[in-house]
Design an enzyme around this catalytic site. Structure first.
Site, PDB file in Angstrom:
ATOM      1  N   ASP A   1     -40.969  10.927  31.651  1.00  0.00           N
ATOM      2  CA  ASP A   1     -41.326   9.109  31.309  1.00  0.00           C
ATOM      3  C   ASP A   1     -42.165   9.995  29.417  1.00  0.00           C
ATOM      4  O   ASP A   1     -43.646  10.740  29.447  1.00  0.00           O
ATOM      5  CB  ASP A   1     -42.845   9.152  31.987  1.00  0.00           C
ATOM      6  CG  ASP A   1     -43.039   7.675  30.815  1.00  0.00           C
ATOM      7  OD1 ASP A   1     -43.123   7.677  29.692  1.00  0.00           O
ATOM      8  OD2 ASP A   1     -43.457   6.402  32.026  1.00  0.00           O
TER       9      ASP A   1
ATOM     10  N   PHE B   1     -48.741   6.593  35.637  1.00  0.00           N
ATOM     11  CA  PHE B   1     -49.159   5.731  35.165  1.00  0.00           C
ATOM     12  C   PHE B   1     -48.792   4.556  36.445  1.00  0.00           C
ATOM     13  O   PHE B   1     -47.694   4.620  36.827  1.00  0.00           O
ATOM     14  CB  PHE B   1     -48.358   4.955  33.581  1.00  0.00           C
ATOM     15  CG  PHE B   1     -48.874   3.907  33.130  1.00  0.00           C
ATOM     16  CD1 PHE B   1     -49.873   3.442  32.339  1.00  0.00           C
ATOM     17  CD2 PHE B   1     -47.732   2.668  33.080  1.00  0.00           C
ATOM     18  CE1 PHE B   1     -50.092   2.339  32.534  1.00  0.00           C
ATOM     19  CE2 PHE B   1     -47.972   1.637  32.866  1.00  0.00           C
ATOM     20  CZ  PHE B   1     -49.019   1.279  32.409  1.00  0.00           C
TER      21      PHE B   1
ATOM     22  N   ARG C   1     -60.635   5.324  26.090  1.00  0.00           N
ATOM     23  CA  ARG C   1     -59.551   6.070  25.183  1.00  0.00           C
ATOM     24  C   ARG C   1     -59.278   5.454  24.269  1.00  0.00           C
ATOM     25  O   ARG C   1     -59.639   4.862  23.667  1.00  0.00           O
ATOM     26  CB  ARG C   1     -58.142   5.356  26.436  1.00  0.00           C
ATOM     27  CG  ARG C   1     -57.422   6.198  25.855  1.00  0.00           C
ATOM     28  CD  ARG C   1     -55.892   5.904  27.126  1.00  0.00           C
ATOM     29  NE  ARG C   1     -55.552   4.389  26.639  1.00  0.00           N
ATOM     30  CZ  ARG C   1     -54.491   3.535  26.996  1.00  0.00           C
ATOM     31  NH1 ARG C   1     -53.720   4.832  28.146  1.00  0.00           N
ATOM     32  NH2 ARG C   1     -54.300   2.713  26.368  1.00  0.00           N
TER      33      ARG C   1
ATOM     34  N   TYR D   1     -43.746   0.676  21.895  1.00  0.00           N
ATOM     35  CA  TYR D   1     -44.768  -0.795  20.867  1.00  0.00           C
ATOM     36  C   TYR D   1     -45.522   0.679  20.949  1.00  0.00           C
ATOM     37  O   TYR D   1     -46.681  -0.021  20.304  1.00  0.00           O
ATOM     38  CB  TYR D   1     -45.207  -1.279  21.931  1.00  0.00           C
ATOM     39  CG  TYR D   1     -45.325  -1.538  23.256  1.00  0.00           C
ATOM     40  CD1 TYR D   1     -46.376  -1.363  23.333  1.00  0.00           C
ATOM     41  CD2 TYR D   1     -44.577  -2.027  24.488  1.00  0.00           C
ATOM     42  CE1 TYR D   1     -46.603  -0.901  25.920  1.00  0.00           C
ATOM     43  CE2 TYR D   1     -44.258  -1.799  25.505  1.00  0.00           C
ATOM     44  CZ  TYR D   1     -45.693  -1.843  25.925  1.00  0.00           C
ATOM     45  OH  TYR D   1     -45.645  -1.550  26.979  1.00  0.00           O
ATOM     46  N   LYS D   2     -46.038   1.783  21.011  1.00  0.00           N
ATOM     47  CA  LYS D   2     -47.048   2.526  21.079  1.00  0.00           C
ATOM     48  C   LYS D   2     -46.909   3.265  19.543  1.00  0.00           C
ATOM     49  O   LYS D   2     -46.741   2.708  18.752  1.00  0.00           O
ATOM     50  CB  LYS D   2     -47.320   3.951  22.214  1.00  0.00           C
ATOM     51  CG  LYS D   2     -46.850   2.662  23.077  1.00  0.00           C
ATOM     52  CD  LYS D   2     -47.678   3.750  24.729  1.00  0.00           C
ATOM     53  CE  LYS D   2     -47.458   2.749  25.952  1.00  0.00           C
ATOM     54  NZ  LYS D   2     -48.383   2.686  26.587  1.00  0.00           N
TER      55      LYS D   2
END
Lengths: 411, 411
Positions: free
Chosen positions: A197, A127, A370, A222-223
């Protein structure tokens, strides 16, 4: 993992789904939201918690709320809520800052522990913010160096210069999951430390940091943790490292006695030393409330359902499609996180055409579609219906329309 | 600045106060809130903005809100709102992270600009997190050193090793204001850069960063800017430095094209490179709304009223008191920010006794009573009444009660 071939089978799975009632905990938009891996939806309890935080805590009690409503303890309380989802002890996790800032803190701290070793190893295509932060860190640390090698060559690249291995457990685009136990052991065998991560793993996979002997971890609020837009992130430091590790971002909330207002920094015992400035209370409140939705759920249940949802979707797309959608994710669910990606040269327009039908996935440059399968609020029939919609849009080329091709600044 | 000797005069001042109607913009608790310098009260418009952010933006529009509701532009929009309050250009300020994190970014960036110079200079008794962060930064930067000297000796301590002068414009405890123009010029004459912490100045004093040729500044969003508990902080980089300066915390929001998802960091043009991770949207929304309350107000009006409020309070306490309260702040309003502090050996208990009457100030160890005079929502009669209450509590020793002496963890 068996899959299904009819919509009726999906509905049957929903009827016996042990996590099925969790859906009622959320305020969901119309349609099928397949972006819980980017921004989780609003839990009903969070709406109430934020209203209380704004009107009563801030509006009425003001600074007294630091103690009266426990604002000051939120980073640790949230840490404990997250710890059970990632195989950590409650006092090994704390909520603070952003994932990026937390990576900097732990990366710098790890380099400092590793005297004489100056290499940080990661993979290309990790990422971006992880690579960017590591580039910034090594750029500001004389002698330090960031190396990236393809996943298959990671173990061969581990040498006695390796200070820290930094990998994202579940890849943000492909959903491919690294073997945490194997890679951690391999790096540690060469004397390196390992940082994971967990942004795309926490709250959806059955992560076992201590079972894998991980050193450090970071992740996003926040996921799948449903903490709201820009929620505070978290960080993990294994107990064995806590007494000897120092944060470069030694702000007052990481001080042993912040309200003594002394001039000299003295690190708080334990994980608290990785706190920095005043915590963002509104975001902490939301994350704390959002995590309460997962309180009674086992990480293994989340993992099983997420993978099954993804499998129904991807098998249907592969089996009933025209072959133009190329699977970017592992077909084997055991190697996959909560999301499934396909590549298509018209990926951007296809995602927009789906959004126009209230089926919200996202696009990741240059060509990835995605789809996140959050196990907390999605039904098996949603996975089926989303596959059908995608197949129809591709088969009819209904995405081939100017209104779906105009790129927004943020995708 | 003339002061008053009767409550009737205070009421008369309120009747002609040009800022008097601003009070209606806030949801105020019962009593007199003298801690707007620690946590500003809730603006009514913020309550509405947060409800919209939670229910419509997050709850319904989810990830589409990054563009649809402009989440992605909030850091720059807030920067522009703050810029006009501190004498900066709109593109010189951005909202991000915490004050502590922003100090680290700019401190590290400044050290890097200043090849061959490794000293950071500050004063003892500066707000602790500033000193702690500078200790962390110099501890992680080989050869770098933090020196602190008393304010009167700052200029004598500026030598050709000085890389960066870091001072808080308005002292968090005493309210003493540094001469920004003089100290900036003196440090720059020796080749140093200058960073001002405006946490206790922004939104209450008529700060003129560019008029003083300041290089960098940081500040807090939750005090006089009314951004809510743990609000995002801000940072300023003078236009002349923006193209050649690098943030060590090079997260994806500071990338020139964050949504291209490339592996290599490329700094965004201008101030945006000092963004790091995903912005805390709820906090940004609250700060954006809170700042709208100040939109039509000139910083000079805020400064004049805040100093006058403080003067009414301190003159009354000095003139009608028994001498046991020792003034820690400058008596001359021109040398003072928005708050006034007194020392008293029973300071903690006196503050608690005031709070029991809904007059909320705060205590700062070891012996300071601190009272903030936010010009946005306080009336002149509040300053008068607060002085009378303080005088009575001290004169009658009614604070000498076990319930006022028990210390809370957070003060």
């Amino acid at each position: 993992m068996s899959t299904i071939t009819t919509r009726a089978e999906a509905l049957a799975l929903d009827r016996t789904d042990q996590l099925g009632t969790l859906r009622e905990a959320f305020d969901l938009p119309t349609g099928i939201y397949l972006d819980g891996n980017s921004l989780g939806p609003l839990p009903r309890v969070t709406r109430e918690a934020l209203q209380h935080a704004v009107e009563i805590e801030w509006g009425n009690d003001l600074i007294r709320s630091w103690t009266k409503h426990g604002w000051i303890e939120l980073p640790q309380q949230i840490g404990a809520q997250i710890a059970r989802l990632i195989g950590a002890k409650p006092h090994e996790v704390v909520a603070a800052d952003s994932t990026s800032v937390n990576l900097f803190k732990l990366g710098a701290a790890a380099l400092r522990l590793q005297t004489g070793r100056r290499v940080i190893l990661s993979e290309p295509g990790n990422f971006p913010t992880d690579l960017y932060i590591l580039q910034g860190l090594t750029g500001f640390t004389p002698g330090a160096e960031l190396r990236t090698v393809e996943p298959a060559k990671l173990e061969a690249a581990m040498d006695d210069q390796l200070a820290l291995l930094v990998l994202t457990h579940t890849h943000y685009k492909s959903g491919q999951v690294h073997d945490m136990a194997r890679l951690t052991a391999a790096a540690q065998k060469r004397g390196a430390l390992v940082l994971w991560d967990l942004s795309h793993s926490a709250g959806v996979l059955d992560v076992d940091l201590n079972g894998c002997n991980a050193d450090f971890a970071i992740g996003c609020g926040y996921k799948y943790l449903n903490g709201g837009p820009g929620a505070p992130a978290f960080l993990f430091v294994a107990e064995r490292h806590q007494a000897k590790i120092a944060s470069p971002l030694s702000g007052w909330m990481g001080h042993a006695s912040p309200f003594d207002f002394t001039d000299d920094y003295a690190a708080a015992p334990g994980i608290d030393r990785f706190l920095c400035g005043t915590p963002q209370v509104l975001g902490m409140r939301a994350l704390h409330a959002g995590l309460s939705v997962l309180e009674q759920v086992k990480p293994r249940q989340l993992q099983d359902k997420a993978r099954r949802l993804g499998q129904i979707f991807l098998e249907r797309v592969l089996e009933a499609g025209d072959g133009s959608l190329r699977l970017l994710s592992p077909r084997d669910p055991a190697q996959r996180g909560g999301h499934v990606s396909f590549a298509h040269e018209d990926g951007y327009a296809i995602v927009q055409a789906l959004i126009a039908r209230d089926i919200v996935g996202d696009f990741r440059a240059p060509d990835a579609l995605r789809f996140g399968f959050a196990p907390t609020f999605l039904r098996y029939v949603d996975a089926w219906d989303a596959a059908e919609a995608l197949l129809e849009i591709v088969a009819t080329k209904s995405y081939d329309d100017a209104r779906f091709r105009t790129r927004a600044a943020v995708t």
